[in-house]
Design a protein around this motif. Sequence first.
Motif, PDB file in Angstrom:
ATOM      1  N   LYS A   1       0.832  -1.210   0.000  1.00 55.60           N
ATOM      2  CA  LYS A   1       0.000   0.000   0.000  1.00 55.60           C
ATOM      3  C   LYS A   1       0.861   1.251   0.000  1.00 55.60           C
ATOM      4  O   LYS A   1       0.568   2.219  -0.716  1.00 55.60           O
ATOM      5  CB  LYS A   1      -0.936  -0.009   1.210  1.00 55.60           C
ATOM      6  N   HIS A   2       1.929   1.242   0.782  1.00 53.91           N
ATOM      7  CA  HIS A   2       2.782   2.428   0.845  1.00 53.91           C
ATOM      8  C   HIS A   2       3.454   2.690  -0.502  1.00 53.91           C
ATOM      9  O   HIS A   2       3.491   3.835  -0.972  1.00 53.91           O
ATOM     10  CB  HIS A   2       3.844   2.271   1.930  1.00 53.91           C
ATOM     11  N   ILE A   3       3.978   1.643  -1.120  1.00 56.42           N
ATOM     12  CA  ILE A   3       4.639   1.820  -2.417  1.00 56.42           C
ATOM     13  C   ILE A   3       3.624   2.278  -3.460  1.00 56.42           C
ATOM     14  O   ILE A   3       3.896   3.173  -4.269  1.00 56.42           O
ATOM     15  CB  ILE A   3       5.336   0.521  -2.845  1.00 56.42           C
ATOM     16  N   ALA A   4       2.427   1.689  -3.432  1.00 52.11           N
ATOM     17  CA  ALA A   4       1.389   2.093  -4.382  1.00 52.11           C
ATOM     18  C   ALA A   4       0.992   3.553  -4.185  1.00 52.11           C
ATOM     19  O   ALA A   4       0.819   4.300  -5.155  1.00 52.11           O
ATOM     20  CB  ALA A   4       0.167   1.182  -4.242  1.00 52.11           C
ATOM     21  N   ASN A   5       0.854   3.984  -2.939  1.00 48.67           N
ATOM     22  CA  ASN A   5       0.471   5.361  -2.658  1.00 48.67           C
ATOM     23  C   ASN A   5       1.590   6.352  -2.994  1.00 48.67           C
ATOM     24  O   ASN A   5       1.318   7.512  -3.318  1.00 48.67           O
ATOM     25  CB  ASN A   5       0.082   5.515  -1.185  1.00 48.67           C
ATOM     26  N   THR A   6       2.815   5.890  -2.930  1.00 49.40           N
ATOM     27  CA  THR A   6       3.968   6.763  -3.160  1.00 49.40           C
ATOM     28  C   THR A   6       4.366   6.815  -4.626  1.00 49.40           C
ATOM     29  O   THR A   6       4.653   7.893  -5.173  1.00 49.40           O
ATOM     30  CB  THR A   6       5.170   6.293  -2.323  1.00 49.40           C
ATOM     31  N   ALA A   7       4.398   5.647  -5.268  1.00 49.89           N
ATOM     32  CA  ALA A   7       4.935   5.550  -6.631  1.00 49.89           C
ATOM     33  C   ALA A   7       3.909   5.125  -7.663  1.00 49.89           C
ATOM     34  O   ALA A   7       4.196   5.156  -8.862  1.00 49.89           O
ATOM     35  CB  ALA A   7       6.107   4.562  -6.647  1.00 49.89           C
ATOM     36  N   GLY A   8       2.736   4.710  -7.215  1.00 45.40           N
ATOM     37  CA  GLY A   8       1.714   4.204  -8.126  1.00 45.40           C
ATOM     38  C   GLY A   8       1.582   2.700  -8.046  1.00 45.40           C
ATOM     39  O   GLY A   8       2.566   1.990  -7.814  1.00 45.40           O
ATOM     40  N   ILE A   9       0.389   2.208  -8.244  1.00 46.26           N
ATOM     41  CA  ILE A   9       0.130   0.766  -8.156  1.00 46.26           C
ATOM     42  C   ILE A   9       0.955  -0.006  -9.169  1.00 46.26           C
ATOM     43  O   ILE A   9       1.298  -1.177  -8.962  1.00 46.26           O
ATOM     44  CB  ILE A   9      -1.380   0.476  -8.337  1.00 46.26           C
ATOM     45  N   GLU A  10       1.348   0.635 -10.279  1.00 51.27           N
ATOM     46  CA  GLU A  10       2.123  -0.028 -11.321  1.00 51.27           C
ATOM     47  C   GLU A  10       3.561  -0.304 -10.894  1.00 51.27           C
ATOM     48  O   GLU A  10       4.311  -0.955 -11.618  1.00 51.27           O
ATOM     49  CB  GLU A  10       2.136   0.808 -12.603  1.00 51.27           C
ATOM     50  N   SER A  11       3.956   0.177  -9.715  1.00 58.44           N
ATOM     51  CA  SER A  11       5.340   0.026  -9.254  1.00 58.44           C
ATOM     52  C   SER A  11       5.518  -1.085  -8.231  1.00 58.44           C
ATOM     53  O   SER A  11       6.612  -1.261  -7.696  1.00 58.44           O
ATOM     54  CB  SER A  11       5.838   1.344  -8.643  1.00 58.44           C
TER      55      SER A  11
END
Length: 321
Positions: A255-265
């Motif tokens: 969730k943190h990576i998705a919120n920070t960089a986008g779900i595609e990351s």
Amino acid sequence: MKLMDMHCDTISRLLELEEAGKPEELRENSGHLDLEKMKKGGYRSQNFALFVELRRPEDALLTAMKLADLFYRELERNEDTLRLARNVREMEENERAGKMSAFLTIEEGGVCKGSLAALRDFYRLGVRMMTLTWNYENELGFPNTMNEMPGTGLKPAGFAFVEEMERLGMIIDVSHLSDQGFYDVYRCTKKPFVASHSNARALCPHSRNLTDDMLRLLGERGGVAGINFATNFLDPAAVRGKSISRIQDMIAHMKHIANTAGIESVGLGTDYDGIGGSVEIADASGMQRLVSGMEQAGFTASEIEKICWRNVERVYREVLH
């Protein structure tokens, strides 16, 4: 749900057992990952790393070749179940034939001894992803264990390797690389690159994890970070003696990576057979438990597909020839 995992250390584990006179096989073994567990877990592909700890063998390049030999011996033994893939087209061909795919990678660019010829030969052997470092300084650059020291980015040979890897169609993997090295890779590349088995430093302040700024740049470039199942990369409580990797912590990093960089990351990089301690998903056969946890945490079906395989496939499609 289909799965594409960017990192495991199973081949290195099998070679250690073989050289100790206690051989096990890729078909079925006592570790985190084998072919039977992969089938139960719903795997589409697995990246198998040739991992060499530079300070242990007398000749790191020879050890990497021994690992590659074991990898290919296991492919020959298990051709009914697993086939090599060097790009998405070959993975799709394997899938149509009812086979899982094995991508070959290297964990420790120092095995090339700074030689572009060696890099090209590994590419000819089928290697399609490589970390520039592991935990030691090498001819290419510096590891994350030296983040606090100035001047610890890529060395001249590292810049040359990155350029050649992009030309060849080999994915650059920044897991284990120093922070300065990460920014050097970002500045001197054009194609997506990955952190095959690294989490979010904002949630767990381990130097192996990526800062929010790094995550944003990774996402901007179209890259992917693979969620690592090691407890000390998931939960800061691990340093106080906690020894279990929980699904809820894996999802928190997603969730943190998705919120920070986008779900595609966001992708998967379990580090199976390379991590210690207890894991709530005890081995590869239980990976659908992670999918269930993601559903319960509110991820949509489309988002789960992206994390489990679509994001990684996209990078492979863009970079691999």
